[in-house]
Design an enzyme around this catalytic site. Structure first.
Site, mmCIF file in Angstrom:
data_model
loop_
_atom_site.group_PDB
_atom_site.id
_atom_site.type_symbol
_atom_site.label_atom_id
_atom_site.label_comp_id
_atom_site.label_asym_id
_atom_site.label_seq_id
_atom_site.Cartn_x
_atom_site.Cartn_y
_atom_site.Cartn_z
ATOM 1 N N TYR A 1 0.836 -1.198 0.000
ATOM 2 C CA TYR A 1 0.000 0.000 0.000
ATOM 3 C C TYR A 1 0.877 1.257 0.000
ATOM 4 O O TYR A 1 0.656 2.188 -0.782
ATOM 5 C CB TYR A 1 -0.918 -0.019 1.222
ATOM 6 C CG TYR A 1 -1.836 1.174 1.344
ATOM 7 C CD1 TYR A 1 -3.063 1.208 0.693
ATOM 8 C CD2 TYR A 1 -1.486 2.277 2.131
ATOM 9 C CE1 TYR A 1 -3.915 2.299 0.808
ATOM 10 C CE2 TYR A 1 -2.330 3.367 2.258
ATOM 11 C CZ TYR A 1 -3.540 3.374 1.591
ATOM 12 O OH TYR A 1 -4.378 4.465 1.705
ATOM 13 N N LYS B 1 1.137 4.151 -2.961
ATOM 14 C CA LYS B 1 0.884 5.575 -2.709
ATOM 15 C C LYS B 1 2.142 6.410 -2.968
ATOM 16 O O LYS B 1 2.067 7.543 -3.442
ATOM 17 C CB LYS B 1 0.400 5.778 -1.275
ATOM 18 C CG LYS B 1 -0.985 5.208 -0.986
ATOM 19 C CD LYS B 1 -2.060 5.836 -1.853
ATOM 20 C CE LYS B 1 -3.465 5.485 -1.365
ATOM 21 N NZ LYS B 1 -4.519 6.049 -2.236
#
Length: 260
Positions: A168, A172
């Protein structure tokens, strides 16, 4: 979700130029995406809001927003679905997309050694591939007009990291780097590119995360509270206004002091 006063927290003038703007938002059926859709609609924008095909709960939530909102089905990992959704919105709205909010995302918590190649592929495909697909679909219209706002949703975890969220954070982080590179490329054409990196915010995805959504983590935040989608949504609106025209290539972080 209840509507907010049209003048917003800082007076009507700041957001007046959003009236009539054509705004395309992905992942708008809940959480931050829904709050951003609500704010733009409250200030008179024409909103194209995507949900995953079959997401009836998302459609129902957007039906409560009010204003000029067009709900569209699109899986952002499928370029053809994104292009079709953009084309439908452009026809209905009477012109090209002026503001893109690429917000669609997923979450998953697992130790690094337990993450499979499929886990990594899915995470990157949704966050990064989805941003690529939506940007490709709207950027030609912005270039032709000589004006545009491209806004990605990143995370404060880009700067601080978090255990069990390696893929994750990597996804990002890629969005933050993409923001800076694209901002340099399209800035001369009158287009700004920024990402918003909210801190821990009470979205459905966050609420499900026992690792983050707990009192111990909340008490490490200087403001001693988690974010609220309705409050952090103002950041996207500001960056879409004329007042935000000198911001480009930036990661703007409403995070309660989690990352400084």
């Amino acid at each position: 979700m209840s509507a907010v006063p049209a003048d917003g927290p800082a007076g009507g003038a700041l957001f007046d130029d959003l009236r009539g703007r054509r705004v395309f938002i992905t992942g708008a059926g809940s959480g931050i995406g829904l709050a951003v859709a609500q704010r733009f609609a409250d200030h008179g924008a024409v909103v194209g809001a995507t949900v995953l095909p079959g997401d009836e709960a998302g459609r129902a939530a957007l039906a409560e927003v009010g204003g000029d909102v067009h709900v569209l089905d699109a899986d952002v990992t499928d370029a053809e679905q994104v292009e079709a959704a953009v084309a439908t919105f452009v026809e209905a709205a009477g012109g090209a997309v002026e503001v893109l909010v690429s917000n669609a995302g997923i979450g998953q918590s697992a130790p690094f050694l337990e993450l499979t190649n499929a886990d990594w592929e899915r995470m990157l495909k949704v966050h990064v591939g989805g941003a690529v697909n939506t940007t490709r679909a709207v950027l030609p219209g912005m270039l032709e007009a000589g004006w545009g706002r491209v806004l990605y949703t990143a995370s404060e975890l880009v700067t601080i990291g978090f255990e069990n969220l390696t893929h994750y954070c990597a996804a990002k982080g890629a969005l933050a780097s993409m923001t800076r590179a694209l901002a340099r490329e399209v800035g001369p054409s009158g287009i700004t590119v920024n990402c918003v990196a909210p801190g821990p915010t009470m979205t459905p995805m966050f609420v499900k995360s026992e690792a983050e959504n707990n009192d111990a983590y909340r008490n490490t935040i200087p403001m001693r509270t988690f974010g609220d989608p309705d409050n952090v949504a103002w950041t996207w609106l500001f960056l879409a206004t004329d007042a935000g025209r000198w911001y480009t290539g930036q990661m703007v972080a409403p995070n309660g002091g989690v990352a400084m």
